[in-house]
Design a protein around this motif. Structure first.
Motif, PDB file in Angstrom:
ATOM      1  N   ILE A 440      31.046  44.829  39.686  1.00  0.00           N
ATOM      2  CA  ILE A 440      30.897  43.270  40.079  1.00  0.00           C
ATOM      3  C   ILE A 440      32.199  42.630  40.018  1.00  0.00           C
ATOM      4  O   ILE A 440      33.084  42.039  40.863  1.00  0.00           O
ATOM      5  CB  ILE A 440      30.028  42.513  39.458  1.00  0.00           C
ATOM      6  N   ASN A 441      32.957  42.595  38.756  1.00  0.00           N
ATOM      7  CA  ASN A 441      34.340  42.190  38.570  1.00  0.00           C
ATOM      8  C   ASN A 441      35.211  42.764  39.664  1.00  0.00           C
ATOM      9  O   ASN A 441      36.357  41.910  40.186  1.00  0.00           O
ATOM     10  CB  ASN A 441      34.968  42.377  37.233  1.00  0.00           C
ATOM     11  N   ILE A 442      35.261  44.164  39.927  1.00  0.00           N
ATOM     12  CA  ILE A 442      36.310  44.741  40.775  1.00  0.00           C
ATOM     13  C   ILE A 442      35.911  44.446  42.326  1.00  0.00           C
ATOM     14  O   ILE A 442      36.711  44.013  43.165  1.00  0.00           O
ATOM     15  CB  ILE A 442      36.344  46.115  40.877  1.00  0.00           C
ATOM     16  N   ALA A 443      34.592  44.189  42.482  1.00  0.00           N
ATOM     17  CA  ALA A 443      34.143  43.891  43.946  1.00  0.00           C
ATOM     18  C   ALA A 443      34.723  42.684  44.389  1.00  0.00           C
ATOM     19  O   ALA A 443      34.859  42.282  45.737  1.00  0.00           O
ATOM     20  CB  ALA A 443      32.543  44.099  44.086  1.00  0.00           C
ATOM     21  N   PHE A 444      34.574  41.532  43.499  1.00  0.00           N
ATOM     22  CA  PHE A 444      34.901  40.327  43.939  1.00  0.00           C
ATOM     23  C   PHE A 444      36.106  39.841  43.425  1.00  0.00           C
ATOM     24  O   PHE A 444      36.327  38.405  43.097  1.00  0.00           O
ATOM     25  CB  PHE A 444      33.628  39.377  43.456  1.00  0.00           C
ATOM     26  N   GLU A 445      37.245  40.517  42.778  1.00  0.00           N
ATOM     27  CA  GLU A 445      38.462  39.996  42.578  1.00  0.00           C
ATOM     28  C   GLU A 445      39.320  40.106  43.985  1.00  0.00           C
ATOM     29  O   GLU A 445      39.636  41.093  44.307  1.00  0.00           O
ATOM     30  CB  GLU A 445      39.107  40.920  41.475  1.00  0.00           C
ATOM     31  N   SER A 446      39.807  39.036  44.205  1.00  0.00           N
ATOM     32  CA  SER A 446      40.394  38.998  45.681  1.00  0.00           C
ATOM     33  C   SER A 446      42.039  39.632  45.540  1.00  0.00           C
ATOM     34  O   SER A 446      42.320  39.991  46.748  1.00  0.00           O
ATOM     35  CB  SER A 446      40.696  37.460  46.048  1.00  0.00           C
ATOM     36  N   GLN A 447      42.393  39.705  44.487  1.00  0.00           N
ATOM     37  CA  GLN A 447      43.896  40.459  44.502  1.00  0.00           C
ATOM     38  C   GLN A 447      43.622  41.842  44.514  1.00  0.00           C
ATOM     39  O   GLN A 447      44.693  42.467  44.437  1.00  0.00           O
ATOM     40  CB  GLN A 447      44.684  40.010  42.954  1.00  0.00           C
ATOM     41  N   ARG A 448      42.363  42.603  44.477  1.00  0.00           N
ATOM     42  CA  ARG A 448      42.146  43.837  44.341  1.00  0.00           C
ATOM     43  C   ARG A 448      42.600  44.459  45.847  1.00  0.00           C
ATOM     44  O   ARG A 448      42.016  43.720  46.693  1.00  0.00           O
ATOM     45  CB  ARG A 448      40.732  44.248  43.699  1.00  0.00           C
ATOM     46  N   PRO A 449      42.840  45.802  45.912  1.00  0.00           N
ATOM     47  CA  PRO A 449      43.039  46.410  47.205  1.00  0.00           C
ATOM     48  C   PRO A 449      41.550  46.200  47.782  1.00  0.00           C
ATOM     49  O   PRO A 449      40.502  46.624  47.256  1.00  0.00           O
ATOM     50  CB  PRO A 449      43.364  47.596  46.991  1.00  0.00           C
ATOM     51  N   LEU A 450      41.558  46.224  49.123  1.00  0.00           N
ATOM     52  CA  LEU A 450      40.130  46.122  49.799  1.00  0.00           C
ATOM     53  C   LEU A 450      39.373  47.419  49.820  1.00  0.00           C
ATOM     54  O   LEU A 450      38.132  47.374  49.242  1.00  0.00           O
ATOM     55  CB  LEU A 450      40.528  45.864  51.300  1.00  0.00           C
ATOM     56  N   VAL A 451      40.118  48.362  49.570  1.00  0.00           N
ATOM     57  CA  VAL A 451      39.387  49.778  49.462  1.00  0.00           C
ATOM     58  C   VAL A 451      38.781  49.987  48.105  1.00  0.00           C
ATOM     59  O   VAL A 451      37.521  50.529  48.037  1.00  0.00           O
ATOM     60  CB  VAL A 451      40.418  51.022  49.750  1.00  0.00           C
ATOM     61  N   VAL A 481      22.926  38.364  42.969  1.00  0.00           N
ATOM     62  CA  VAL A 481      24.187  38.087  43.062  1.00  0.00           C
ATOM     63  C   VAL A 481      24.977  38.571  44.211  1.00  0.00           C
ATOM     64  O   VAL A 481      26.004  37.744  44.944  1.00  0.00           O
ATOM     65  CB  VAL A 481      24.801  38.942  41.617  1.00  0.00           C
ATOM     66  N   LEU A 482      24.729  39.854  44.889  1.00  0.00           N
ATOM     67  CA  LEU A 482      24.947  40.216  46.119  1.00  0.00           C
ATOM     68  C   LEU A 482      24.861  39.344  47.260  1.00  0.00           C
ATOM     69  O   LEU A 482      25.514  39.064  48.148  1.00  0.00           O
ATOM     70  CB  LEU A 482      24.691  41.628  46.189  1.00  0.00           C
ATOM     71  N   GLY A 483      23.753  38.670  47.171  1.00  0.00           N
ATOM     72  CA  GLY A 483      23.131  37.859  48.372  1.00  0.00           C
ATOM     73  C   GLY A 483      24.070  36.617  47.958  1.00  0.00           C
ATOM     74  O   GLY A 483      24.241  35.965  49.226  1.00  0.00           O
ATOM     75  N   TYR A 484      24.350  36.040  47.088  1.00  0.00           N
ATOM     76  CA  TYR A 484      25.020  34.986  47.012  1.00  0.00           C
ATOM     77  C   TYR A 484      26.358  35.144  47.577  1.00  0.00           C
ATOM     78  O   TYR A 484      26.910  34.067  48.417  1.00  0.00           O
ATOM     79  CB  TYR A 484      25.003  34.541  45.327  1.00  0.00           C
ATOM     80  N   HIS A 485      27.164  36.119  47.086  1.00  0.00           N
ATOM     81  CA  HIS A 485      28.319  36.507  47.588  1.00  0.00           C
ATOM     82  C   HIS A 485      28.460  36.553  49.266  1.00  0.00           C
ATOM     83  O   HIS A 485      29.111  36.420  49.909  1.00  0.00           O
ATOM     84  CB  HIS A 485      29.156  37.725  46.898  1.00  0.00           C
ATOM     85  N   LEU A 486      27.524  37.411  49.625  1.00  0.00           N
ATOM     86  CA  LEU A 486      27.419  37.497  51.069  1.00  0.00           C
ATOM     87  C   LEU A 486      27.219  36.062  51.821  1.00  0.00           C
ATOM     88  O   LEU A 486      27.993  35.915  52.673  1.00  0.00           O
ATOM     89  CB  LEU A 486      26.172  38.111  51.185  1.00  0.00           C
ATOM     90  N   ASP A 487      26.581  35.361  51.304  1.00  0.00           N
ATOM     91  CA  ASP A 487      26.603  33.902  51.805  1.00  0.00           C
ATOM     92  C   ASP A 487      27.837  33.141  51.871  1.00  0.00           C
ATOM     93  O   ASP A 487      28.393  32.554  52.797  1.00  0.00           O
ATOM     94  CB  ASP A 487      25.461  33.155  51.115  1.00  0.00           C
ATOM     95  N   PHE A 508      32.394  41.668  53.992  1.00  0.00           N
ATOM     96  CA  PHE A 508      31.107  41.158  54.441  1.00  0.00           C
ATOM     97  C   PHE A 508      30.255  42.286  54.873  1.00  0.00           C
ATOM     98  O   PHE A 508      28.922  42.344  54.032  1.00  0.00           O
ATOM     99  CB  PHE A 508      31.244  40.262  55.575  1.00  0.00           C
ATOM    100  N   TYR A 509      30.582  43.213  55.720  1.00  0.00           N
ATOM    101  CA  TYR A 509      29.658  44.277  55.951  1.00  0.00           C
ATOM    102  C   TYR A 509      29.352  45.348  55.002  1.00  0.00           C
ATOM    103  O   TYR A 509      28.330  45.799  54.815  1.00  0.00           O
ATOM    104  CB  TYR A 509      30.418  44.971  57.253  1.00  0.00           C
ATOM    105  N   ALA A 510      30.500  45.423  53.962  1.00  0.00           N
ATOM    106  CA  ALA A 510      30.082  46.399  52.956  1.00  0.00           C
ATOM    107  C   ALA A 510      28.841  45.949  51.932  1.00  0.00           C
ATOM    108  O   ALA A 510      28.129  46.514  51.518  1.00  0.00           O
ATOM    109  CB  ALA A 510      31.350  46.472  52.184  1.00  0.00           C
ATOM    110  N   LEU A 511      28.820  44.282  51.620  1.00  0.00           N
ATOM    111  CA  LEU A 511      27.762  43.835  51.091  1.00  0.00           C
ATOM    112  C   LEU A 511      26.629  44.014  51.550  1.00  0.00           C
ATOM    113  O   LEU A 511      25.658  44.157  51.148  1.00  0.00           O
ATOM    114  CB  LEU A 511      28.372  42.424  50.899  1.00  0.00           C
ATOM    115  N   MET A 512      26.535  43.703  53.007  1.00  0.00           N
ATOM    116  CA  MET A 512      25.245  43.475  53.916  1.00  0.00           C
ATOM    117  C   MET A 512      24.639  45.113  53.702  1.00  0.00           C
ATOM    118  O   MET A 512      23.459  45.205  53.372  1.00  0.00           O
ATOM    119  CB  MET A 512      25.537  43.238  55.166  1.00  0.00           C
ATOM    120  N   GLN A 513      25.413  46.097  54.024  1.00  0.00           N
ATOM    121  CA  GLN A 513      25.125  47.394  53.691  1.00  0.00           C
ATOM    122  C   GLN A 513      24.573  47.698  52.262  1.00  0.00           C
ATOM    123  O   GLN A 513      23.315  48.495  52.302  1.00  0.00           O
ATOM    124  CB  GLN A 513      26.251  48.634  54.277  1.00  0.00           C
TER     125      GLN A 513
END
Length: 694
Positions: A440-451, A481-487, A508-513
């Motif tokens: 979760i920390n890696i997925a939602f840290e904006s400074q991380r590379p998108l990949v 948690v994923l639903g919150y970030h998706l919104d 967004f699409y990665a979270l939805m999938q």
């Protein structure tokens, strides 16, 4: 998902050792006349004491001169000559070498290399059957005597030192191995510049797995276990005497790591020796494990690429070769097990198409390497998790998380290495929480590379979906948690959204999938209540029932599916179809009209202007005519594990896909459901020809 460049290998070539110059000795330094040796009535063997020093027994018939070795070693003369006499001969050879006369110096080099030849009239073993043993003893005396000259073995004596390092010391007797090890310590103590060469000689032997690599003629055969014990006892001794050797070992164990296409037996022997090194070098413990995991990931990725390139026929041949290799390994004697290799499976398989046979052999070897190393690592870590709540388990898992974050996560298409953390991460809720929190920390840290953010999302969803030991309340928490970030992402992106665009809205699409994937596997954990007549052990009993879902789950999914971002068009069609099937069967959501409408939409019309105008097309590799290139990959990192031997470790941890059907269910062809929507998610791979039967 963008492809992360696979890690590159930094493996260096092994040290090239020039062959010893062949010199026919005119005057052997170690005189070995059978007549003189035959006068000895007692053997003056040097025996190791209990504390590891070398002591010789005193003969009551003669006072013997003795030399104390630098490393607490004592040895007396052997044959008719004392150590002092041998030292005099060595001194003459070195002095003559300094003057440019190399005759005796060359004989000395050949002697210490263990390849010394004797004159024909000395080789009368029938006259003296003990001659071979006495010659072996003379080599020991020579090695001990030479230790007194290590201050003189500088650059000018480099050839002599090289000959010493070429000596086959592991296949001789136990006493010689100790003498040789202590000579190396004395050499490095006096000539520190030789430290790297000495350590390199030891690590070069990490790949040895066949007795032919260390056997010495005239000596009893030494088992691989005994050879390894001597090898590591010597290396451990050097480390105790010279702590600085750790940095040298660190560099060499990386540069000498075999390439992934080296024979399996060499590769596995090297890993096995690294793990033995790990036991007595705590300072290198983490570094060694990281190195093994890093190279394991490289094999994993390459293996998967090779498998993807195989057609069905070659995939069948790989599966058959694996079974044949396993059967051959089971039938081998234990003493010969280390010499087994996939080459034996193909030795008689020289058919008309050598190229195909080579491809099958390569893939088979990669799978066997991967399987064996994974099985070894599962065994290595298991004792640390006997008590999953202990500090030891926590510390070990922290190290595994570091390896995951820095090695595994950035590598796209790793298929099996990550199952180490999958298995041990489910040993307790504390460890489950640690892994999920890391993702979760890696997925939602904006400074991380998108990949990395997308990969972390896929790992989190796949772990929660496939982890049989992940409790339902954690599934619900992760979904929320994923639903919150998706919104949050939808709110941010919708202000500028013209339509579905995977390049601009990939997070967004990665979270939805991820949410749809979790729903497909863990839908029961997202239910609040069901009628009493539902059998919770029978998925089909949920069909047609009035199900109450957890609050906001349906609303979250509906809001985002109906948004302008249109995730059903961009997410993987396989996952979208399966989600739609389950949602319809459980009366959760009806999505087929939306899916049908999406078939008339071309994603290229919504591609961001930079791409639409031709800018960056070459750099991105985006093909606007290919709809598939503008949709998400369906790869999830904990898809079925198919390595045949190590698979046993995760059998109880893994949630297999099961289709949901009811015997009395009637196919309603008028409900708008597309053909094939009931198809199961395929889980077979080329490594297992029976996977499709699961």
């Amino acid at each position: 998902m963008p492809v992360q460049m696979p890690p590159t290998s930094s493996t260096a070539d092994p040290l090239k050792r020039p062959a010893t110059k062949g010199v026919i000795p005119l005057k052997p330094i170690l005189k070995s006349s059978s007549a003189l040796l035959g006068k000895r009535k007692h053997s003056d063997d040097v025996i190791p004491s209990s504390d590891g020093t070398m002591d010789g027994s005193q003969s009551p018939q003669r006072k013997r001169q003795k030399v104390e070795f630098d490393m607490n070693l004592e040895i007396h003369e052997v044959g008719t000559r004392s150590v002092e006499e041998v030292k005099q001969e060595i001194r003459k050879a070195l002095d003559a070498h300094a003057r440019g006369d190399d005759e005796e110096y060359d004989i000395l080099k050949e002697t210490v290399s263990g390849k010394h030849r004797y004159n024909d009239d000395d080789d009368d073993e029938d006259a003296d059957p003990s001659l071979p043993e006495k010659r072996r003893q003379e080599l020991k005396v020579c090695m001990v005597a030479l230790a007194s000259f290590v201050p003189q073995l500088g650059r000018s004596a480099h050839g002599l030192v090289k000959s010493v390092l070429q000596c086959q010391w592991l296949g001789r007797d136990e006493q010689f191995a100790k003498i040789y090890t202590q000579f190396l310590a004395a050499l490095v103590s006096a000539q520190g510049s030789y430290l790297t060469q000495v350590v390199a000689m030891v690590i070069d032997k990490f790949v040895d797995s066949q007795s032919s690599a260390w056997v010495v003629a005239g000596y009893p055969q030494v088992s691989r276990e005994a050879m390894q014990e001597r090898l590591h006892r010597g290396l451990q001794y050097l480390l105790q005497v010279f702590p600085a050797a750790k940095s040298v070992i660190s560099q060499l164990m990386t540069s000498k790591f075999p390439y992934h296409d080296e024979p399996k037996r060499m590769y596995l022997a090297y890993v096995d020796n690294l793990l033995k090194l790990r036991q007595y070098t705590p300072q290198l413990k983490t570094e060694i494990t990281d190195l093994i995991v890093n190279r394991l990931v490289q094999i994993d990725v390459q293996m998967q690429m090779d498998l993807d390139d195989l057609d069905d026929r070659l995939a069948f041949l790989v599966a058959a070769a694996l079974k044949e290799s396993q059967a051959a390994a089971e039938n081998q004697d234990e003493d010969d097990g280390d010499d087994s290799d996939a080459e034996s499976v193909f030795s008689d398989e020289e058919d008309d198409d050598a190229n195909e046979a080579s491809r099958v052999r390569k893939v088979t070897e990669s799978i066997e390497k991967m399987d064996s190393i994974m099985d070894t690592l599962f065994q290595l870590y298991t004792p640390h998790f006997v008590n999953p709540e202990s500090d030891e388990a926590t510390k070990t898992f922290e190290d595994m998380l570091a390896e995951f974050s820095h090695i595994i996560l950035p590598t796209y298409k790793s298929r099996h290495t990550q199952f180490l953390i999958f298995h041990f991460g489910q040993q307790s809720e504390r460890l489950i929480d640690a892994f999920c929190g890391t993702c979760i920390n890696i997925a939602f840290e904006s400074q991380r590379p998108l990949v990395l953010r997308q990969a972390a999302t896929a790992y989190l969803a796949s772990f929660v979906a496939r982890g049989a030991m992940v409790p339902g309340h954690i599934v619900r928490t992760i979904f929320e948690v994923l639903g919150y970030h998706l919104d949050q992402m939808r709110t941010l992106y919708e202000t500028t959204c013209r339509g579905p665009d995977v390049r601009r809205y990939a997070p967004f699409y990665a979270l939805m999938q991820a949410l749809m994937y979790v729903f497909c596997f863990r839908w029961r954990d997202l239910i609040r209540s069901v009628p009493e007549d539902v059998d919770q052990d029978d998925p089909s009993s949920y069909l047609g029932q009035d199900i109450e879902w957890e609050s906001d789950i349906k609303d979250i999914l509906r809001r985002n599916i109906d948004s302008k971002l249109n995730p059903l068009k961009v997410c993987s069609p396989a996952i979208v179809d399966q989600f739609a099937t389950l949602a319809h069967r459980f009366q959760f959501m009806y999505l087929y009209p939306k899916i049908e409408a999406n078939k008339r939409i071309r994603l290229s019309q919504f591609v961001s202007s930079a791409y639409a105008n031709g800018g960056a097309l070459r750099e991105s590799g985006l093909d606007l005519s290919d709809e598939g290139s503008q949709q998400l990959d369906s790869f999830f990192p904990f898809d079925p594990y198919q390595l045949p031997m190590s698979k046993r470790w995760i059998d109880d941890d893994y949630l297999q896909w099961k289709s949901i059907s009811r015997d009395d269910e009637v196919d309603d062809s008028d409900d708008g459901e597309p053909d094939g929507a009931d198809d199961d998610i395929e889980e077979d791979t080329a490594t297992d020809d029976e996977a499709g039967d699961e």
